[in-house]
Motif scaffolding. Structure first.
Motif, PDB file in Angstrom:
ATOM      1  N   SER A 190       0.829  -1.212   0.000  1.00  0.00           N
ATOM      2  CA  SER A 190       0.000   0.000   0.000  1.00  0.00           C
ATOM      3  C   SER A 190       0.865   1.264   0.000  1.00  0.00           C
ATOM      4  O   SER A 190       2.011   1.261   0.457  1.00  0.00           O
ATOM      5  N   ASP A 191       0.279   2.355  -0.497  1.00  0.00           N
ATOM      6  CA  ASP A 191       0.975   3.651  -0.467  1.00  0.00           C
ATOM      7  C   ASP A 191       1.284   4.045   0.973  1.00  0.00           C
ATOM      8  O   ASP A 191       2.363   4.549   1.272  1.00  0.00           O
ATOM      9  N   GLU A 192       0.326   3.815   1.872  1.00  0.00           N
ATOM     10  CA  GLU A 192       0.511   4.154   3.295  1.00  0.00           C
ATOM     11  C   GLU A 192       1.731   3.442   3.860  1.00  0.00           C
ATOM     12  O   GLU A 192       2.519   4.029   4.596  1.00  0.00           O
ATOM     13  N   GLU A 193       1.883   2.192   3.509  1.00  0.00           N
ATOM     14  CA  GLU A 193       2.998   1.399   4.033  1.00  0.00           C
ATOM     15  C   GLU A 193       4.341   1.926   3.511  1.00  0.00           C
ATOM     16  O   GLU A 193       5.334   1.927   4.223  1.00  0.00           O
ATOM     17  N   ARG A 194       4.354   2.380   2.268  1.00  0.00           N
ATOM     18  CA  ARG A 194       5.616   2.851   1.679  1.00  0.00           C
ATOM     19  C   ARG A 194       5.974   4.280   2.074  1.00  0.00           C
ATOM     20  O   ARG A 194       7.096   4.704   1.880  1.00  0.00           O
ATOM     21  N   THR A 195       5.015   5.046   2.622  1.00  0.00           N
ATOM     22  CA  THR A 195       5.319   6.441   2.973  1.00  0.00           C
ATOM     23  C   THR A 195       6.216   6.549   4.195  1.00  0.00           C
ATOM     24  O   THR A 195       6.899   7.546   4.375  1.00  0.00           O
ATOM     25  N   ARG A 196       6.216   5.534   5.045  1.00  0.00           N
ATOM     26  CA  ARG A 196       7.116   5.558   6.209  1.00  0.00           C
ATOM     27  C   ARG A 196       8.105   4.406   6.090  1.00  0.00           C
ATOM     28  O   ARG A 196       7.776   3.332   5.604  1.00  0.00           O
ATOM     29  N   ARG A 197       9.293   4.672   6.524  1.00  0.00           N
ATOM     30  CA  ARG A 197      10.319   3.632   6.462  1.00  0.00           C
ATOM     31  C   ARG A 197       9.999   2.546   7.492  1.00  0.00           C
ATOM     32  O   ARG A 197       9.479   2.835   8.557  1.00  0.00           O
TER      33      ARG A 197
END
Length: 138
Positions: free
Chosen positions: A41-48
């Protein structure tokens, strides 16, 4: 007439080997922890996210003759290549990253087999690690 079974030779009657048999040699990198951007998901990739990487490589079991790093797989070079690939990002799935890490391992000619485990450490609050383990053979 049947013959009596042959008596087993005692250990002292058998010739002693001067060199132990070389069976296997493994290189291990354990609990390498990196922070990277990965996820579906985009949400998962926005934070390291922290990943824990473990490698076990079966390598040509040739002991060094001259105590020289050029005679063996250089663990430092391998670890740095693994780190660089993980932090470079560009993949969504741990499965894809695991295959990429296998390709790096097989870039070293001594590697015969690779077992690679990658875990996300922070994905779920109630799970210590969630991930994938693959095994590949040359």
């Amino acid at each position: 007439m049947s013959k009596a079974p042959a008596e087993p030779q005692s250990a002292s009657a058998q010739p002693a080997s001067t060199q132990p048999e070389i069976v296997a040699q493994r290189v291990v990198i354990r609990d390498l922890t990196v922070s990277c951007s990965i996820g579906v998901s985009d949400e998962e990739r926005t934070r390291r996210q922290r990943l824990r990487v473990n490698l076990e490589l079966l390598v040509e079991p040739l002991p060094p003759k001259h105590d020289n790093i050029n005679e063996v797989l250089d663990y430092g070079v391998l670890a740095e290549a693994i780190r660089r690939r993980c932090v470079a990002g560009g993949v969504r799935l741990l499965e894809t990253l695991a295959e990429d890490l296998a390709a790096i391992c097989f870039g070293f000619p001594q590697v015969l087999e690779a077992r690679i485990r990658i875990e996300k450490l922070d994905r779920y609050a109630d799970i210590g690690g969630i991930g994938i383990e693959i095994e590949r053979r040359r």
